[in-house]
Write a protein that holds these residues in place. Structure first.
Motif, PDB file in Angstrom:
ATOM      1  N   ALA A  17       1.142  -1.060   0.202  1.00 22.53           N
ATOM      2  CA  ALA A  17       0.149   0.260  -0.351  1.00 22.53           C
ATOM      3  C   ALA A  17       1.151   1.638   0.038  1.00 22.53           C
ATOM      4  N   ILE A  18       2.585   1.426   0.493  1.00 20.40           N
ATOM      5  CA  ILE A  18       2.412   1.956   0.710  1.00 20.40           C
ATOM      6  C   ILE A  18       3.489   2.186  -0.562  1.00 20.40           C
ATOM      7  N   ALA A  19       4.184   1.407  -1.415  1.00 22.00           N
ATOM      8  CA  ALA A  19       4.508   1.654  -2.551  1.00 22.00           C
ATOM      9  C   ALA A  19       3.349   2.256  -3.854  1.00 22.00           C
ATOM     10  N   THR A  20       2.815   1.514  -3.898  1.00 24.41           N
ATOM     11  CA  THR A  20       1.188   2.319  -4.148  1.00 24.41           C
ATOM     12  C   THR A  20       0.919   3.686  -4.675  1.00 24.41           C
ATOM     13  N   PHE A  21       0.835   3.869  -3.107  1.00 27.11           N
ATOM     14  CA  PHE A  21       0.733   5.472  -3.202  1.00 27.11           C
ATOM     15  C   PHE A  21       1.664   5.752  -3.238  1.00 27.11           C
ATOM     16  N   VAL A  22       2.889   5.760  -2.699  1.00 28.71           N
ATOM     17  CA  VAL A  22       4.460   6.601  -3.753  1.00 28.71           C
ATOM     18  C   VAL A  22       4.505   6.102  -4.808  1.00 28.71           C
ATOM     19  N   GLU A  23       3.719   5.861  -5.825  1.00 32.87           N
ATOM     20  CA  GLU A  23       3.888   5.765  -6.865  1.00 32.87           C
ATOM     21  C   GLU A  23       2.980   6.510  -7.414  1.00 32.87           C
TER      22      GLU A  23
END
Length: 64
Positions: A17-23
């Motif tokens: 979820a963090i990776a998706t948010f950053v992307e």
């Protein structure tokens, strides 16, 4: 100390979820190395600790 040899599925979902948010925000997904770098910073660790402590207090209050 926790054993991090294998990730709990909930922790894996949180990291994803963090990776998706950053992307979504930046246009580029972070690498695992980048995530490790930012998660190891004092400010982030302090925010995580404060949030966990508040959540624990909230759960205890609900039990009363």
């Amino acid at each position: 100390m926790s054993d991090f040899k294998s990730l709990d599925p909930e922790l894996r979902k949180s990291l994803e979820a963090i990776a998706t948010f950053v992307e979504t925000i930046s246009g580029t997904a972070p690498s695992q190395k980048e995530l490790a770098l930012v998660l190891g910073r004092y400010f982030v660790k302090k925010e995580i600790c404060d949030t966990l402590m508040a959540e624990r207090v909230s759960l205890l209050e609900k039990e009363l």
